[in-house]
Write a protein that holds these residues in place. Structure first.
Motif, PDB file in Angstrom:
ATOM      1  N   TRP A 152     -81.084  31.331 -15.608  1.00  0.00           N
ATOM      2  CA  TRP A 152     -80.748  32.460 -16.477  1.00  0.00           C
ATOM      3  C   TRP A 152     -81.656  33.654 -16.178  1.00  0.00           C
ATOM      4  O   TRP A 152     -81.192  34.785 -16.013  1.00  0.00           O
ATOM      5  N   MET A 153     -82.974  33.394 -16.099  1.00  0.00           N
ATOM      6  CA  MET A 153     -83.919  34.493 -15.901  1.00  0.00           C
ATOM      7  C   MET A 153     -83.829  35.074 -14.497  1.00  0.00           C
ATOM      8  O   MET A 153     -84.078  36.259 -14.292  1.00  0.00           O
ATOM      9  N   GLN A 154     -83.467  34.263 -13.528  1.00  0.00           N
ATOM     10  CA  GLN A 154     -83.306  34.763 -12.163  1.00  0.00           C
ATOM     11  C   GLN A 154     -82.262  35.873 -12.133  1.00  0.00           C
ATOM     12  O   GLN A 154     -82.475  36.934 -11.527  1.00  0.00           O
ATOM     13  N   ASP A 155     -81.160  35.639 -12.812  1.00  0.00           N
ATOM     14  CA  ASP A 155     -80.097  36.653 -12.847  1.00  0.00           C
ATOM     15  C   ASP A 155     -80.453  37.799 -13.786  1.00  0.00           C
ATOM     16  O   ASP A 155     -80.151  38.958 -13.511  1.00  0.00           O
ATOM     17  N   THR A 156     -81.109  37.473 -14.908  1.00  0.00           N
ATOM     18  CA  THR A 156     -81.493  38.512 -15.869  1.00  0.00           C
ATOM     19  C   THR A 156     -82.484  39.493 -15.259  1.00  0.00           C
ATOM     20  O   THR A 156     -82.385  40.718 -15.458  1.00  0.00           O
ATOM     21  N   LEU A 157     -83.459  38.996 -14.499  1.00  0.00           N
ATOM     22  CA  LEU A 157     -84.444  39.876 -13.864  1.00  0.00           C
ATOM     23  C   LEU A 157     -83.780  40.830 -12.876  1.00  0.00           C
ATOM     24  O   LEU A 157     -84.164  42.003 -12.768  1.00  0.00           O
ATOM     25  N   ARG A 158     -82.769  40.339 -12.174  1.00  0.00           N
ATOM     26  CA  ARG A 158     -82.035  41.203 -11.246  1.00  0.00           C
ATOM     27  C   ARG A 158     -81.363  42.343 -12.017  1.00  0.00           C
ATOM     28  O   ARG A 158     -81.412  43.510 -11.591  1.00  0.00           O
ATOM     29  N   GLU A 159     -80.755  42.007 -13.166  1.00  0.00           N
ATOM     30  CA  GLU A 159     -80.083  43.040 -13.964  1.00  0.00           C
ATOM     31  C   GLU A 159     -81.091  44.022 -14.570  1.00  0.00           C
ATOM     32  O   GLU A 159     -80.816  45.218 -14.664  1.00  0.00           O
ATOM     33  N   ILE A 160     -82.251  43.517 -14.980  1.00  0.00           N
ATOM     34  CA  ILE A 160     -83.286  44.398 -15.539  1.00  0.00           C
ATOM     35  C   ILE A 160     -83.754  45.389 -14.475  1.00  0.00           C
ATOM     36  O   ILE A 160     -83.923  46.589 -14.736  1.00  0.00           O
ATOM     37  N   GLN A 161     -83.943  44.902 -13.240  1.00  0.00           N
ATOM     38  CA  GLN A 161     -84.382  45.784 -12.152  1.00  0.00           C
ATOM     39  C   GLN A 161     -83.328  46.836 -11.836  1.00  0.00           C
ATOM     40  O   GLN A 161     -83.644  47.999 -11.579  1.00  0.00           O
ATOM     41  N   GLU A 162     -82.047  46.423 -11.869  1.00  0.00           N
ATOM     42  CA  GLU A 162     -80.967  47.362 -11.575  1.00  0.00           C
ATOM     43  C   GLU A 162     -80.800  48.392 -12.689  1.00  0.00           C
ATOM     44  O   GLU A 162     -80.403  49.540 -12.441  1.00  0.00           O
ATOM     45  N   ALA A 163     -81.118  47.984 -13.942  1.00  0.00           N
ATOM     46  CA  ALA A 163     -80.933  48.882 -15.093  1.00  0.00           C
ATOM     47  C   ALA A 163     -82.018  49.939 -15.189  1.00  0.00           C
ATOM     48  O   ALA A 163     -81.850  50.961 -15.865  1.00  0.00           O
ATOM     49  N   GLY A 164     -83.159  49.708 -14.543  1.00  0.00           N
ATOM     50  CA  GLY A 164     -84.260  50.668 -14.613  1.00  0.00           C
ATOM     51  C   GLY A 164     -84.980  50.609 -15.939  1.00  0.00           C
ATOM     52  O   GLY A 164     -85.334  49.536 -16.428  1.00  0.00           O
ATOM     53  N   GLU A 165     -85.168  51.756 -16.589  1.00  0.00           N
ATOM     54  CA  GLU A 165     -85.936  51.805 -17.835  1.00  0.00           C
ATOM     55  C   GLU A 165     -85.166  51.204 -19.005  1.00  0.00           C
ATOM     56  O   GLU A 165     -85.767  50.618 -19.914  1.00  0.00           O
ATOM     57  N   ALA A 166     -83.855  51.379 -19.031  1.00  0.00           N
ATOM     58  CA  ALA A 166     -83.056  50.866 -20.151  1.00  0.00           C
ATOM     59  C   ALA A 166     -82.757  49.381 -19.922  1.00  0.00           C
ATOM     60  O   ALA A 166     -81.990  49.028 -19.030  1.00  0.00           O
ATOM     61  N   ALA A 167     -83.394  48.511 -20.699  1.00  0.00           N
ATOM     62  CA  ALA A 167     -83.190  47.070 -20.551  1.00  0.00           C
ATOM     63  C   ALA A 167     -81.766  46.705 -20.944  1.00  0.00           C
ATOM     64  O   ALA A 167     -81.239  47.218 -21.939  1.00  0.00           O
ATOM     65  N   PRO A 168     -81.112  45.848 -20.171  1.00  0.00           N
ATOM     66  CA  PRO A 168     -79.746  45.439 -20.519  1.00  0.00           C
ATOM     67  C   PRO A 168     -79.737  44.634 -21.815  1.00  0.00           C
ATOM     68  O   PRO A 168     -80.762  44.049 -22.201  1.00  0.00           O
ATOM     69  N   PRO A 169     -78.607  44.617 -22.527  1.00  0.00           N
ATOM     70  CA  PRO A 169     -78.544  43.845 -23.777  1.00  0.00           C
ATOM     71  C   PRO A 169     -78.728  42.351 -23.517  1.00  0.00           C
ATOM     72  O   PRO A 169     -78.469  41.854 -22.418  1.00  0.00           O
TER      73      PRO A 169
END
Length: 393
Positions: A152-169
């Motif tokens: 879960w966190m492996q994919d979540t970290l990728r999305e956080i990096q892609e989102a930049g400053e605004a953390a994904p929901p």
């Protein structure tokens, strides 16, 4: 949850149940199942020796034993190395308080079972949030996932990096900790119910047990010391059908609350209003539509008959539609692995008494006598599996 938020959350959960992730989990599941089965047989034999002179029953009830096995499995599969021994002990105490409170009136005063349960859930979610934080740190280093939270966190970290400053929901530790608790509850009590009914139904249907043993013997041998692979699991067609029939015949959660998204004509004289809470009976629906629904018949799920597809509107143990259980494949894998290993490694017989198979609600359903069985070793020797610590770093 409805709409885009619901879709976003399910999309983030999806990486937890890919074939690669499920393969990681099945290895852990088997190791834990084996350790507990060996312990069950040892307890049964010890009790037998102690009670031999008194000529008393030497059967043991396995409900609590199965629950403890499932709790260890859930903890290991979901949060793996992030829950130490002391944390697991606290976790088990709090989960017990939660289970007790679940069956009590919702009176939220200090000292009541409900208040104790609510506080216990807060602590459990906090513990799981800490596990999430630890997993994020490990996955951020590029290490390989070894449990569900890692995937879960492996994919979540990728999305956080892609989102930049605004953390994904749905990406904070607290949010994920809450969803992990939902997973734990679903995997714990519902799975325990299915394991108990599998044992009871295999005992009362020896022809089904014989076919399971014949199929598993042709695919996996305990003497090989190898874990049951994903490919082997897929080959166990009949054992999978048995697992699905157990879930149909005795759906663990008999009532599941839903919200009516729109007006629905239930009968000619009553229409469910939009927004109403509805409790459809997964139990009653399982005995409608199917061919001879009151019979325990695994062949109804064979590739030839496919009654789960023909009568899918009635097969609701895992829900249906957009809210269908995300962990369905994981839950069925666990049940198939348990049936295959229990039937192959253990000789068993129900300690049958009047009413022993009547349904008790605890809160999921189980045999009234907590599934009392006589157990003994069936295989020449138990398989030698790696330790959990070798797989969960």
């Amino acid at each position: 949850m409805m709409g885009q938020d619901h879709k976003n959350l399910r999309r983030r959960i999806a990486p937890n149940f890919t074939p690669k992730a499920l393969s990681t989990y099945t290895a852990l599941q088997q190791i834990i199942i084996l350790n507990h089965l060996k312990s069950w047989v040892s307890q049964s034999q010890s009790q037998s020796q102690a009670q031999a002179q008194a000529q008393a029953h030497n059967s043991i009830p396995i409900r609590i034993l199965a629950r403890d096995m499932n709790l260890e499995t859930s903890q290991t599969v979901f949060v793996g190395p992030y829950l130490g021994l002391k944390a697991r002990e606290r976790f088990e105490r709090d989960y017990f308080l939660f289970n007790v409170g679940l069956m009590k009136l919702p009176i939220d005063f200090p000292g009541t079972a409900f208040r104790n349960a609510r506080l216990a859930v807060d602590r459990l979610v906090g513990t799981l949030a800490t596990c999430t934080e630890m997993s994020k740190a490990r996955m951020n280093k590029g290490e390989e996932p070894s449990c569900l939270i890692d995937y879960w966190m492996q994919d979540t970290l990728r999305e956080i990096q892609e989102a930049g400053e605004a953390a994904p929901p749905f990406s904070t530790d607290a949010e994920i900790g809450g969803h992990l608790f939902d997973f734990l509850f679903a995997a714990q009590d519902a799975s325990t119910s299915s394991l108990l009914w599998a044992v009871a139904l295999l005992d009362s249907h020896p022809e089904v047990l014989a076919k399971v043993r014949a199929e598993v013997d042709g695919i996996w041998s305990p003497e090989s010391d190898s874990l049951i692979s994903s490919e082997m699991l897929r080959e166990m067609k009949y054992t999978q059908a048995v697992a699905r029939e157990v879930v149909r015949f005795r759906p663990p959660a008999t009532l599941v609350p839903h919200i009516a998204a729109e007006r629905f004509e239930l009968t000619e004289t009553y229409t469910v209003p939009k927004g109403a809470i509805v409790f459809p009976s997964a139990f009653e629906s399982s005995f409608q539509g199917f061919t001879e629904p009151d019979r325990f018949e695994p062949d109804r799920f064979s590739e030839e008959r496919q009654e789960d597809q023909i009568y899918k509107r009635n097969f609701l143990a895992f829900g249906a539609g957009p809210h269908q259980c995300v962990g369905q494949r994981y839950a069925l894998n666990h049940l198939v692995l348990f049936i295959a290993m229990f039937a192959t490694l253990i000789d068993f017989k129900r300690d049958r008494t009047d009413g022993c198979d009547e349904i008790a609600y605890v809160p999921t359903i189980c045999p009234k006598d907590d599934c009392r069985v006589f157990l003994s070793k069936r295989c020449a020797r138990y398989p030698s599996f790696p330790a959990v610590e070798d797989l969960v770093k």
